[in-house]
Every structure is written in structure tokens, then in C-alpha cells.
Motif scaffolding. Structure first.
Motif, mmCIF file in Angstrom:
data_model
loop_
_atom_site.group_PDB
_atom_site.id
_atom_site.type_symbol
_atom_site.label_atom_id
_atom_site.label_comp_id
_atom_site.label_asym_id
_atom_site.label_seq_id
_atom_site.Cartn_x
_atom_site.Cartn_y
_atom_site.Cartn_z
ATOM 1 N N ALA A 61 -35.244 65.048 70.859
ATOM 2 C CA ALA A 61 -34.753 63.981 69.992
ATOM 3 C C ALA A 61 -35.685 63.708 68.812
ATOM 4 O O ALA A 61 -36.884 63.989 68.865
ATOM 5 C CB ALA A 61 -34.567 62.703 70.810
ATOM 6 N N MET A 62 -35.109 63.124 67.772
ATOM 7 C CA MET A 62 -35.876 62.716 66.601
ATOM 8 C C MET A 62 -36.817 61.569 66.984
ATOM 9 O O MET A 62 -36.653 60.937 68.018
ATOM 10 C CB MET A 62 -34.931 62.246 65.498
ATOM 11 C CG MET A 62 -33.985 63.337 65.035
ATOM 12 S SD MET A 62 -32.892 62.774 63.726
ATOM 13 C CE MET A 62 -31.790 61.688 64.619
ATOM 14 N N GLY A 63 -37.774 61.321 66.108
ATOM 15 C CA GLY A 63 -38.712 60.226 66.362
ATOM 16 C C GLY A 63 -39.989 60.696 67.038
ATOM 17 O O GLY A 63 -40.897 59.902 67.272
ATOM 18 N N HIS A 64 -40.058 61.996 67.398
ATOM 19 C CA HIS A 64 -41.309 62.492 67.990
ATOM 20 C C HIS A 64 -42.410 62.473 66.929
ATOM 21 O O HIS A 64 -42.149 62.453 65.739
ATOM 22 C CB HIS A 64 -41.121 63.878 68.613
ATOM 23 C CG HIS A 64 -40.717 64.952 67.649
ATOM 24 N ND1 HIS A 64 -41.560 65.407 66.656
ATOM 25 C CD2 HIS A 64 -39.572 65.672 67.519
ATOM 26 C CE1 HIS A 64 -40.954 66.364 65.977
ATOM 27 N NE2 HIS A 64 -39.731 66.527 66.468
ATOM 28 N N ARG A 65 -43.664 62.476 67.412
ATOM 29 C CA ARG A 65 -44.804 62.286 66.500
ATOM 30 C C ARG A 65 -45.466 63.571 66.049
ATOM 31 O O ARG A 65 -46.643 63.545 65.665
ATOM 32 C CB ARG A 65 -45.859 61.417 67.177
ATOM 33 C CG ARG A 65 -45.703 59.934 66.928
ATOM 34 C CD ARG A 65 -44.748 59.308 67.872
ATOM 35 N NE ARG A 65 -44.985 57.865 68.012
ATOM 36 C CZ ARG A 65 -44.162 57.063 68.632
ATOM 37 N NH1 ARG A 65 -43.048 57.543 69.167
ATOM 38 N NH2 ARG A 65 -44.443 55.775 68.724
ATOM 39 N N ALA A 66 -44.762 64.707 66.098
ATOM 40 C CA ALA A 66 -45.388 65.937 65.599
ATOM 41 C C ALA A 66 -45.717 65.767 64.125
ATOM 42 O O ALA A 66 -44.998 65.096 63.388
ATOM 43 C CB ALA A 66 -44.441 67.118 65.779
ATOM 44 N N CYS A 67 -46.803 66.400 63.677
ATOM 45 C CA CYS A 67 -47.158 66.355 62.257
ATOM 46 C C CYS A 67 -45.958 66.802 61.424
ATOM 47 O O CYS A 67 -45.140 67.608 61.865
ATOM 48 C CB CYS A 67 -48.283 67.329 61.931
ATOM 49 S SG CYS A 67 -49.813 67.041 62.791
ATOM 50 N N THR A 68 -45.890 66.306 60.216
ATOM 51 C CA THR A 68 -44.878 66.728 59.256
ATOM 52 C C THR A 68 -44.915 68.258 59.116
ATOM 53 O O THR A 68 -45.968 68.828 58.863
ATOM 54 C CB THR A 68 -45.187 66.064 57.898
ATOM 55 O OG1 THR A 68 -45.214 64.655 58.101
ATOM 56 C CG2 THR A 68 -44.152 66.411 56.854
ATOM 57 N N GLY A 69 -43.772 68.907 59.345
ATOM 58 C CA GLY A 69 -43.701 70.365 59.186
ATOM 59 C C GLY A 69 -44.252 71.161 60.357
ATOM 60 O O GLY A 69 -44.525 72.353 60.221
ATOM 61 N N CYS A 70 -44.390 70.551 61.522
ATOM 62 C CA CYS A 70 -44.985 71.226 62.687
ATOM 63 C C CYS A 70 -44.131 72.409 63.181
ATOM 64 O O CYS A 70 -42.964 72.249 63.538
ATOM 65 C CB CYS A 70 -45.148 70.225 63.834
ATOM 66 S SG CYS A 70 -45.659 70.973 65.389
ATOM 67 N N GLY A 71 -44.739 73.579 63.256
ATOM 68 C CA GLY A 71 -44.030 74.771 63.731
ATOM 69 C C GLY A 71 -43.736 74.721 65.220
ATOM 70 O O GLY A 71 -42.741 75.273 65.687
ATOM 71 N N GLU A 72 -44.605 74.059 65.970
ATOM 72 C CA GLU A 72 -44.405 73.973 67.417
ATOM 73 C C GLU A 72 -43.181 73.098 67.738
ATOM 74 O O GLU A 72 -42.379 73.424 68.617
ATOM 75 C CB GLU A 72 -45.654 73.385 68.072
ATOM 76 C CG GLU A 72 -45.640 73.460 69.575
ATOM 77 C CD GLU A 72 -47.018 73.176 70.166
ATOM 78 O OE1 GLU A 72 -47.709 74.138 70.516
ATOM 79 O OE2 GLU A 72 -47.411 72.005 70.259
ATOM 80 N N ALA A 73 -43.020 71.989 66.985
ATOM 81 C CA ALA A 73 -41.837 71.134 67.174
ATOM 82 C C ALA A 73 -40.577 71.929 66.852
ATOM 83 O O ALA A 73 -39.574 71.858 67.570
ATOM 84 C CB ALA A 73 -41.932 69.896 66.277
ATOM 85 N N LEU A 74 -40.642 72.706 65.777
ATOM 86 C CA LEU A 74 -39.490 73.530 65.392
ATOM 87 C C LEU A 74 -39.157 74.538 66.494
ATOM 88 O O LEU A 74 -38.000 74.681 66.895
ATOM 89 C CB LEU A 74 -39.789 74.243 64.056
ATOM 90 C CG LEU A 74 -38.772 75.268 63.582
ATOM 91 C CD1 LEU A 74 -37.371 74.677 63.497
ATOM 92 C CD2 LEU A 74 -39.196 75.829 62.217
ATOM 93 N N GLY A 75 -40.190 75.196 67.018
ATOM 94 C CA GLY A 75 -39.983 76.179 68.081
ATOM 95 C C GLY A 75 -39.338 75.548 69.304
ATOM 96 O O GLY A 75 -38.354 76.061 69.850
ATOM 97 N N ALA A 76 -39.864 74.406 69.734
ATOM 98 C CA ALA A 76 -39.342 73.756 70.940
ATOM 99 C C ALA A 76 -37.903 73.297 70.730
ATOM 100 O O ALA A 76 -37.058 73.415 71.615
ATOM 101 C CB ALA A 76 -40.227 72.577 71.317
ATOM 102 N N LYS A 77 -37.603 72.795 69.542
ATOM 103 C CA LYS A 77 -36.235 72.373 69.240
ATOM 104 C C LYS A 77 -35.280 73.554 69.377
ATOM 105 O O LYS A 77 -34.216 73.451 70.008
ATOM 106 C CB LYS A 77 -36.168 71.797 67.815
ATOM 107 C CG LYS A 77 -34.783 71.329 67.409
ATOM 108 C CD LYS A 77 -34.613 71.183 65.893
ATOM 109 C CE LYS A 77 -34.195 72.485 65.251
ATOM 110 N NZ LYS A 77 -33.735 72.325 63.853
ATOM 111 N N LEU A 78 -35.667 74.692 68.813
ATOM 112 C CA LEU A 78 -34.808 75.878 68.858
ATOM 113 C C LEU A 78 -34.600 76.354 70.299
ATOM 114 O O LEU A 78 -33.500 76.751 70.685
ATOM 115 C CB LEU A 78 -35.403 76.994 67.996
ATOM 116 C CG LEU A 78 -35.431 76.722 66.481
ATOM 117 C CD1 LEU A 78 -36.318 77.730 65.758
ATOM 118 C CD2 LEU A 78 -34.020 76.742 65.879
#
Ligand SMILES: Cc1ncc(C[n+]2csc(CCOP(=O)(O)OP(=O)(O)O)c2C)c(N)n1
Ligand code: SF4
Ligand code: SF4
Ligand SMILES: [Mg+2]
Lengths: 85, 314
Positions: free
Chosen positions: B27-44
Motif C-alpha cells: 500500500a501507499m504511505g510507506h516510508r521508503a525514500c523517494t525513488g527507492c528501487g527496493e520499494a519498486l521491486g517489492a511492489k512488482l
């Protein structure tokens, strides 16, 4: 009865935290040359791009303004502008 | 891109309408840094795995940014393990589901960062693979211990500057090359091992889908750029991920039962390693123009060359 161990919180409750306030730049989706490829949706680390049928927009409550969507849009249909509050 | 098509207005275009975009399972609202590749990976990964997935996550950025008490970004059953044992916890979840007869049509995923996987968690990972649990392990490789402030790990690349592999009079940064973790995992003779990258999200999601369709232990290592630790502007995350592949420095491939079965060719699109390195502050010291810096760059070119030969990327 067995006592529960650990901490339980509501699924998806991070939405309480509106990360849109982090933005220093704002993506503007121009809806001009969009080919409906949805690359912007794919590459947003925050899952903040929504829409359908050639019309996509970020949820400004959560978009952190990273600019990845604008960088990756193959037809330059997203522009980053300074955030003004 | 088809220019003719892009010049016509939405209503004039004829194409099957796709369903509206749904909210991600991360979900949105997580605190990953702006542009975090790890957040993108986990989302995918999560959006392919779907809601019927049990997830165990090792300590690290992914866990910290997604679950600041009393909130959670996860919209599926999720547990925080220790730093070193997400594989063991996931193995236990799978065993528990089997014991309760609830193991049909569900996925179990264990995940962690490069430090949590290649270094401290490698024992638990090996045990899970050896015992043959029906679990997908996902390693998010941002090439250092980011959550504690950018310390080198076994997956930090050669000459990268981290806080524990600084550049200075007697050092060019990290002294070792990336540990061949997918090779170590593949040596367990498991059905599926893949490397992927957030630079190629469609390829990444295909691999997750494929992995989840196979019974038994499987492993995917995803290259996830980190703007904070690699020192680059946030909008370049996907661009840098692509360049890592196009330079040959990060090979992406699939292995089944220990054999290489498919790799993503770079062929004529190959780029010089400098194009990747020069965008990142962690490699800045290699561009001083000194002859010694040129020698270091040559060593990195050789690493790319070696990958291209080994994985048939030409
Ligand atoms: C046993 C143990 N040692 C050290 C730590 C401190 N620690 C928490 S996260 C972390 C680094 C995580 O690095 P990595 O696994 O690469 O994940 P990233 O944060 O880079 O995504 C460390 C050292 C810990 N939580 N537990
Ligand atoms: S600027 Fe970043 S966070 Fe905002 S919509 Fe684009 S990709 Fe998502
Ligand atoms: S430090 Fe790196 S991996 Fe951690 S949240 Fe920030 S960008 Fe993501
Ligand atoms: Mg890491």
C-alpha cells in the motif's frame, strides 16, 4: 486460551501516512501523447499512479515526486514542475 | 513507439480497454525514500503474487519502511522475522500450512536484502533450499546494508564506496567482486533460480509468475538501485537499473536445476561501463582522470567482459 504473541496492525494502514507532503517536484500528466502503455504505473515505487484508457494521474496524497514516471514515459507525456504549497 | 497512433486523441483510438489500475498489495504511505528501487521491486513482486500469499520479511529497509508501528503497508499476511532467518520462518509457515491442510492455491514468500540474504541469512536460506520447501525466496539486491547506513555486503560491487569500504589514499572502495549468490543457490540443484531487475519490470514479473508456478524452493535476486546509498538523483532509479544490465555488469538470467536456461542478451545495445558508473556518487573517485583510476576502470570493464562471456549476453 493461548495468548497472542507479537504485534498486529491493520493491513494497508500505511495509507494513514500521506507521503505527498514530501514532494519538492510535482509530476503533471499531460494526457496528450499517451499510448496507454502503463509504464508509469509499472515504475512508480509508491504505486501512486491510477487511471484507465489513456488517462493516468498520480494520487497527489501519496506521490513523493521522485520523477521516475516522467523519466521513463516513452512519449514524454509527463512533466515535472516545482511543487508550490 | 508508433507516432501516428500517439498523435491521435484518446477517443479516436481503437484498442481493447484495460481494466482501471488497482491499488498495489504494497500500500501507499510507506516510508521508503523517494525513488527507492527496493520499494519498486517489492511492489512488482507482490502484485504478481496476489493476496493469497504469506510473506516473511527479514530486517532491513523493506521491513522498516513498510511497517512503522502502528501501521503496515502489507495487504496480505505478513511477518517480520529476524535479520537472518526469513527463510526459516517461511519454511515454518509452509510446514504449518501443510499440517493444517491449507497449502493449496497459496504462495509462501521469504524475502530480504542483500545483507540479509547473501551474508547473515545464507545459512537459513541454504537449509530451506536443502529441505525442499515450497517457498519463493526474493533477495532485493541494493548492494549494501542500506538500513543501517550503507555498509558493504557480499553483494557490493568492486570499487564501490560504502562507509566500510571508503575511498582514500590506500583504497579504491570495495575490494571484492559481487559474491555469486545465484550460483551458490543453484548449486542446491533447486528447480528455479533467476536474476531480475527493476529496470525490466515486465521481465521481473514474468519471472515471479514462473517461479510461483513451480513447486519446490525457488530463488530470485532482484537488482534494486538505492538513490541514498548509491548517491544519485531519485528519478534515475530505473535508468540506472537498465544501464547495469546494458553494460554487462549485472547479468539477468534463469537457471533450472543448476543449468543456465535463458539469459537476457544485450548484443548491439551494449554500453560502456562508464555510462553506468559515472551517474553514481559511490563510483565518483573512479573519474578523477588519474592513471590509477583508469586502471581501476579497466578492471571493471573486465568484470563486464567476463559476465558477457559466462552468461552468453553478446
Ligand atoms: C542480528 C542482527 N544484526 C544486525 C542488525 C542490524 N541491521 C538491521 S537492518 C541491517 C542491514 C540490512 O541490510 P540488507 O539486508 O542489505 O537490507 P537493506 O536495508 O539494504 O534493504 C542491519 C545490519 C539486526 N537487525 N540484527
Ligand atoms: S513522481 Fe514518483 S511517486 Fe510520483 S507518480 Fe511519478 S513515479 Fe510515482
Ligand atoms: S536507503 Fe535505499 S533501499 Fe532504503 S528506503 Fe532509502 S532508497 Fe530504499
Ligand atoms: Mg541491502
Amino acid at each position: 486460551m493461548a495468548k497472542p504473541v507479537g504485534i498486529y496492525v491493520k493491513p494497508g494502514s500505511s495509507k494513514e501516512n500521506k507521503t505527498g507532503s514530501w514532494r519538492t517536484e510535482r509530476p503533471i500528466f499531460k494526457h496528450d501523447t499517451c499510448t496507454d502503455c502503463r509504464i508509469c504505473v509499472m515504475v512508480c515505487p509508491d504505486g501512486a499512479v491510477f487511471g484507465s484508457n489513456y488517462i493516468y494521474d498520480p494520487d497527489y496524497d501519496y506521490c513523493k515526486g521522485c520523477g521516475i514516471c516522467a523519466q521513463e514515459c516513452p512519449v514524454d507525456d509527463i512533466e515535472m514542475v516545482p511543487e508550490v504549497r | 513507439m508508433n507516432n501516428q497512433e500517439s498523435n491521435t486523441k484518446p477517443k479516436e483510438r481503437k484498442r481493447k480497454e484495460k481494466p482501471p489500475v488497482e491499488e498495489s498489495l504494497l500500500a501507499m504511505g510507506h516510508r521508503a525514500c523517494t525513488g527507492c528501487g527496493e520499494a519498486l521491486g517489492a511492489k512488482l513482486v507482490m502484485d504478481v503474487a496476489g493476496p493469497k500469499t504469506y510473506v516473511a520479511t527479514a530486517t532491513g529497509c523493506l521491513e522498516v519502511f513498510s511497517t512503522p508501528f502502528p501501521e503496515s503497508a502489507w495487504r496480505m499476511p505478513w511477518i517480520h522475522s529476524l535479520f537472518e532467518n526469513s527463510a526459516a520462518v517461511a519454511a515454518g509457515i509452509e510446514a504449518g500450512l501443510i499440517a493444517q491442510g491449507r497449502d493449496k492455491d497459496v504462495n509462501v514468500i521469504a524475502q530480504g536484502g542483500d545483507g540479509g540474504t547473501a551474508d547473515i541469512g545464507i545459512g537459513c536460506l541454504s537449509g530451506m533450499l536443502e529441505r525442499g520447501h515450497n517457498v519463493l525466496y526474493v533477495c532485493y539486491d541494493n548492494e549494501a546494508y542500506m538500513n543501517t547506513g550503507v555498509q558493504r555486503s557480499g553483494l557490493t560491487p568492486f570499487d564501490a564506496r560504502t562507509t566500510t569500504s571508503p575511498y582514500g589514499k590506500k583504497s579504491w572502495g570495495n575490494k571484492t567482486e559481487k559474491k555469486n549468490l545465484p550460483g551458490i543457490v543453484a548449486a542446491h540443484n533447486i528447480p528455479y533460480v533467476a536474476t531480475a531487475s527493476v529496470g525490466y519490470p515486465f521481465d521481473l514479473q514474468r519471472k515471479v509468475k514462473k517461479a510461483l508456478s513451480i513447486k519446490g524452493p525457488k530463488f530470485i535476486q532482484i537488482h534494486v538501485p538505492c538513490p541514498l546509498g548509491w548517491v544519485y538523483p531519485a528519478h534515475l532509479t530505473v535508468e540506472i537499473a537498465k544501464l547495469a544490465i546494458l553494460t554487462g555488469l549485472i547479468p539477468i538470467y534463469e537457471m533450472e536445476y543448476g543449468e543456465l536456461t535463458r539469459s537476457r542478451k544485450i548484443g548491439k545495445n551494449r554500453k560502456p561501463v562508464e555510462e553506468y558508473l559515472k551517474l553514481q556518487g559511490r563510483f565518483k573517485h573512479l573519474f578523477s582522470g588519474k592513471p590509477e583510476a583508469e586502471e581501476e576502470l579497466e578492471k571493471i570493464r573486465q568484470i563486464a567482459e567476463k559476465n558477457i562471456k559466462k552468461f552468453g549476453l553478446a
